[in-house]
Design a protein around this motif. Structure first.
Motif, PDB file in Angstrom:
ATOM      1  N   CYS A  19      51.824  31.886  69.908  1.00  0.00           N
ATOM      2  CA  CYS A  19      50.976  30.902  68.963  1.00  0.00           C
ATOM      3  C   CYS A  19      49.539  30.974  68.994  1.00  0.00           C
ATOM      4  CB  CYS A  19      51.640  29.519  68.810  1.00  0.00           C
ATOM      5  SG  CYS A  19      53.229  29.426  68.321  1.00  0.00           S
ATOM      6  N   LEU A  20      48.512  30.743  68.095  1.00  0.00           N
ATOM      7  CA  LEU A  20      47.296  31.125  68.265  1.00  0.00           C
ATOM      8  C   LEU A  20      46.626  29.699  68.910  1.00  0.00           C
ATOM      9  CD1 LEU A  20      46.297  32.096  64.505  1.00  0.00           C
ATOM     10  CD2 LEU A  20      46.192  33.494  66.601  1.00  0.00           C
ATOM     11  N   PHE A  21      47.561  28.579  68.566  1.00  0.00           N
ATOM     12  CA  PHE A  21      46.745  27.116  69.275  1.00  0.00           C
ATOM     13  C   PHE A  21      47.376  26.799  70.650  1.00  0.00           C
ATOM     14  CE2 PHE A  21      50.283  26.701  66.436  1.00  0.00           C
ATOM     15  CZ  PHE A  21      51.318  25.776  67.230  1.00  0.00           C
ATOM     16  N   CYS A  22      48.157  27.792  71.046  1.00  0.00           N
ATOM     17  CA  CYS A  22      48.708  27.106  72.535  1.00  0.00           C
ATOM     18  C   CYS A  22      48.049  27.343  73.608  1.00  0.00           C
ATOM     19  CB  CYS A  22      50.069  28.123  72.648  1.00  0.00           C
ATOM     20  SG  CYS A  22      51.209  27.918  74.120  1.00  0.00           S
ATOM     21  N   PRO A  23      48.003  26.246  74.394  1.00  0.00           N
ATOM     22  CA  PRO A  23      47.258  26.090  75.627  1.00  0.00           C
ATOM     23  C   PRO A  23      47.900  26.972  76.668  1.00  0.00           C
ATOM     24  CG  PRO A  23      48.494  24.088  75.468  1.00  0.00           C
ATOM     25  CD  PRO A  23      48.752  25.089  74.187  1.00  0.00           C
ATOM     26  N   ASN A  24      48.963  27.454  76.469  1.00  0.00           N
ATOM     27  CA  ASN A  24      49.544  28.207  77.586  1.00  0.00           C
ATOM     28  C   ASN A  24      49.435  29.634  77.351  1.00  0.00           C
ATOM     29  OD1 ASN A  24      51.591  28.808  79.495  1.00  0.00           O
ATOM     30  ND2 ASN A  24      53.462  28.194  78.542  1.00  0.00           N
ATOM     31  N   ARG A  28      51.955  33.428  76.853  1.00  0.00           N
ATOM     32  CA  ARG A  28      52.338  33.732  75.460  1.00  0.00           C
ATOM     33  C   ARG A  28      53.007  35.057  75.585  1.00  0.00           C
ATOM     34  NH1 ARG A  28      46.731  32.695  72.347  1.00  0.00           N
ATOM     35  NH2 ARG A  28      46.610  30.408  72.218  1.00  0.00           N
ATOM     36  N   ASN A  29      54.314  35.135  74.975  1.00  0.00           N
ATOM     37  CA  ASN A  29      55.013  36.143  74.994  1.00  0.00           C
ATOM     38  C   ASN A  29      55.306  37.256  76.051  1.00  0.00           C
ATOM     39  OD1 ASN A  29      56.864  37.634  73.473  1.00  0.00           O
ATOM     40  ND2 ASN A  29      55.052  38.781  72.336  1.00  0.00           N
ATOM     41  N   ASN A  30      55.197  36.312  77.412  1.00  0.00           N
ATOM     42  CA  ASN A  30      55.161  37.181  78.485  1.00  0.00           C
ATOM     43  C   ASN A  30      56.164  36.724  79.427  1.00  0.00           C
ATOM     44  OD1 ASN A  30      54.398  38.205  80.996  1.00  0.00           O
ATOM     45  ND2 ASN A  30      52.202  37.254  81.276  1.00  0.00           N
ATOM     46  N   PHE A  31      57.020  37.738  79.794  1.00  0.00           N
ATOM     47  CA  PHE A  31      58.361  37.570  80.337  1.00  0.00           C
ATOM     48  C   PHE A  31      58.152  38.026  82.131  1.00  0.00           C
ATOM     49  CE2 PHE A  31      59.471  37.489  75.943  1.00  0.00           C
ATOM     50  CZ  PHE A  31      60.333  36.518  76.040  1.00  0.00           C
ATOM     51  N   SER A  32      57.119  38.417  82.241  1.00  0.00           N
ATOM     52  CA  SER A  32      56.725  38.919  83.572  1.00  0.00           C
ATOM     53  C   SER A  32      56.651  37.735  84.693  1.00  0.00           C
ATOM     54  CB  SER A  32      55.641  39.608  83.918  1.00  0.00           C
ATOM     55  OG  SER A  32      54.328  38.565  83.614  1.00  0.00           O
ATOM     56  N   HIS A  33      56.703  36.100  84.420  1.00  0.00           N
ATOM     57  CA  HIS A  33      56.781  35.283  85.231  1.00  0.00           C
ATOM     58  C   HIS A  33      58.079  34.523  84.863  1.00  0.00           C
ATOM     59  CE1 HIS A  33      52.507  35.869  86.057  1.00  0.00           C
ATOM     60  NE2 HIS A  33      52.231  35.858  84.650  1.00  0.00           N
ATOM     61  N   ILE A  34      59.055  35.306  84.356  1.00  0.00           N
ATOM     62  CA  ILE A  34      60.094  34.195  83.813  1.00  0.00           C
ATOM     63  C   ILE A  34      61.005  33.941  84.948  1.00  0.00           C
ATOM     64  CG2 ILE A  34      61.940  36.174  83.562  1.00  0.00           C
ATOM     65  CD1 ILE A  34      62.825  34.646  80.877  1.00  0.00           C
ATOM     66  N   GLY A  64      55.527  23.468  77.604  1.00  0.00           N
ATOM     67  CA  GLY A  64      55.764  24.707  78.541  1.00  0.00           C
ATOM     68  C   GLY A  64      56.005  25.853  77.548  1.00  0.00           C
ATOM     69  N   GLY A  65      57.110  26.271  77.888  1.00  0.00           N
ATOM     70  CA  GLY A  65      57.571  27.556  77.282  1.00  0.00           C
ATOM     71  C   GLY A  65      58.704  27.143  76.106  1.00  0.00           C
ATOM     72  N   GLU A  66      59.542  28.076  75.837  1.00  0.00           N
ATOM     73  CA  GLU A  66      60.626  27.630  74.797  1.00  0.00           C
ATOM     74  C   GLU A  66      61.822  27.416  75.712  1.00  0.00           C
ATOM     75  OE1 GLU A  66      63.612  27.322  72.494  1.00  0.00           O
ATOM     76  OE2 GLU A  66      61.514  27.170  72.000  1.00  0.00           O
ATOM     77  N   PRO A  67      62.304  26.097  75.747  1.00  0.00           N
ATOM     78  CA  PRO A  67      63.350  25.737  76.573  1.00  0.00           C
ATOM     79  C   PRO A  67      64.629  26.573  76.401  1.00  0.00           C
ATOM     80  CG  PRO A  67      63.038  24.078  74.926  1.00  0.00           C
ATOM     81  CD  PRO A  67      62.004  24.966  74.810  1.00  0.00           C
ATOM     82  N   LEU A  68      65.098  27.122  75.166  1.00  0.00           N
ATOM     83  CA  LEU A  68      66.169  27.748  75.208  1.00  0.00           C
ATOM     84  C   LEU A  68      66.242  29.229  75.404  1.00  0.00           C
ATOM     85  CD1 LEU A  68      67.529  26.228  71.485  1.00  0.00           C
ATOM     86  CD2 LEU A  68      68.410  25.711  73.999  1.00  0.00           C
ATOM     87  N   LEU A  69      65.122  29.752  76.114  1.00  0.00           N
ATOM     88  CA  LEU A  69      65.099  30.969  77.134  1.00  0.00           C
ATOM     89  C   LEU A  69      65.702  30.706  78.117  1.00  0.00           C
ATOM     90  CD1 LEU A  69      61.623  32.113  76.186  1.00  0.00           C
ATOM     91  CD2 LEU A  69      63.672  33.420  75.686  1.00  0.00           C
ATOM     92  N   ASN A  70      65.908  29.537  78.648  1.00  0.00           N
ATOM     93  CA  ASN A  70      66.828  29.104  79.698  1.00  0.00           C
ATOM     94  C   ASN A  70      68.253  29.121  79.429  1.00  0.00           C
ATOM     95  OD1 ASN A  70      68.190  28.113  81.937  1.00  0.00           O
ATOM     96  ND2 ASN A  70      66.066  27.336  82.965  1.00  0.00           N
ATOM     97  N   ASP A 255      51.673  22.298  85.271  1.00  0.00           N
ATOM     98  CA  ASP A 255      50.933  23.472  85.698  1.00  0.00           C
ATOM     99  C   ASP A 255      50.980  24.882  84.834  1.00  0.00           C
ATOM    100  OD1 ASP A 255      53.396  24.477  85.944  1.00  0.00           O
ATOM    101  OD2 ASP A 255      53.560  24.802  88.105  1.00  0.00           O
ATOM    102  N   TYR A 256      51.488  24.693  83.715  1.00  0.00           N
ATOM    103  CA  TYR A 256      51.317  25.868  82.802  1.00  0.00           C
ATOM    104  C   TYR A 256      49.681  25.786  82.370  1.00  0.00           C
ATOM    105  CZ  TYR A 256      52.323  22.397  78.917  1.00  0.00           C
ATOM    106  OH  TYR A 256      51.868  21.304  78.125  1.00  0.00           O
ATOM    107  N   LEU A 257      48.900  24.744  82.603  1.00  0.00           N
ATOM    108  CA  LEU A 257      47.825  24.740  81.816  1.00  0.00           C
ATOM    109  C   LEU A 257      46.768  25.106  82.972  1.00  0.00           C
ATOM    110  CD1 LEU A 257      47.577  20.978  80.862  1.00  0.00           C
ATOM    111  CD2 LEU A 257      47.697  22.945  79.129  1.00  0.00           C
TER     112      LEU A 257
END
Length: 318
Positions: A19-24, A28-34, A64-70, A255-257
């Protein structure tokens, strides 16, 4: 011991959107830290056990992220409800089909920040509009046979999606959504800001006065923001647990900020140290009482109201 009545849990800090406005920004769309930024099953369920012990009344699964990815979140919601804890889920709606027991969600908020497929791609950086609408339809079909959670849509208004707001209301009406919350993002680049915020809010206000089954909610607080207090009351009411397991006084310092606000961390949940341990540690209250809120980020509207109401009561006592 710190005994908040509400806890916000970020099951993961990763997201399938961009998302363009996301502070995270860095996630964004990054699964390397999952793995590092996702709460594992054991700790997630231990958090719920500790909430029951502490007397927490409400758990919000958001990000944070999208909770249902967990993948453990649907079962965690069911587990919390069995313990009598009020549950809230804030999701972008793309993985809503992973929920099989909607009746265990007391409050469901779906972030849908575009009212058509092309705008969705621009704002969310992801081709997911059709899937979200299909999931809304599935939710509506479920509601006709079972208990329906209190459901709302949230819409972040930017310069890229500020037209045709009537369409998102039509979507809400079609799928029997209880309410739609319109907001302006707090931190966005200048080119995403709406220069005509008052005009947009007046338009939304006019729409809200029309006869609709869907309640329209909007706030002017992001325009007339005011932090006129010295002490923060939020952590005594609600704390936030990030996807890394760190515990924070509020969602804005999570801490996602980035590194800037990590000095506010109250502790980190590990297999050796539980949420109960952190909240019962006298150092936790020392951190909260010594917080310099001049270095905090801006409060979100709900937290601003908590602080303003609390400080008004203090003024009355004084």
């Amino acid at each position: 011991m710190l005994k908040p009545s509400s806890i916000e849990v970020h099951p993961t800090e990763t997201c399938n959107y961009n998302c363009l406005f996301c502070p995270n920004v860095h996630l964004r769309n990054n699964f390397s830290h999952i793995e590092k930024l996702t709460i594992n099953k054991k700790i997630l369920f231990n958090i719920i056990d500790d909430c029951e012990t502490i007397g927490v009344k409400r758990i919000s699964f958001s990000g944070g992220g999208e909770p249902l990815l967990n993948l453990y979140v649907p079962k965690a919601i069911n587990y919390a409800r069995k313990k009598g804890i009020f549950t809230k889920l804030v999701t972008n709606g793309y993985y809503l089909n992973r929920i099989k027991n909607f009746e265990n969600i007391n409050d469901l908020r779906i972030s849908i920040n575009a009212c058509d497929k092309e705008t969705f791609k621009i704002v969310c950086g992801f081709d997911g509009f059709d899937t979200v609408i299909a999931n809304l339809k599935q939710l509506f079909n479920h509601a006709s046979k079972n208990n329906f959670p209190n459901t709302s849509l949230s819409y972040q208004i930017t310069s890229k999606n500020c037209t045709n707001l009537e369409k998102i209301i039509e979507i809400g009406e079609k799928y029997k959504i209880g309410s739609i919350l319109f907001e302006f993002p707090y931190s966005v680049q200048e080119n995403l800001r709406c220069n005509n915020q008052e005009d947009i809010l007046n338009k939304i206000e006019n729409i809200s006065q029309e006869k609709t089954n869907t309640r329209i909610i909007f706030s002017r607080e992001s325009i007339s923001y005011c932090k006129n207090f010295d002490k923060c009351a939020v952590p005594f009411h609600k704390i936030t647990i990030s996807g890394s397991g760190k515990v924070f006084p509020c969602c804005q310092t999570a801490d996602y900020l980035g590194e800037k606000y990590r000095q506010f961390a109250l502790g980190e949940i590990t297999p050796q140290r539980s949420l109960f341990d952190i909240l019962s540690d006298k150092k936790t209250l020392e951190i909260i009482n010594s917080m310099d809120i001049s270095t905090c980020p801006e409060c979100i509207p709900s937290e601003l109201r908590i602080n303003n109401d609390f400080n008004k009561k203090l003024d009355l006592v004084a």
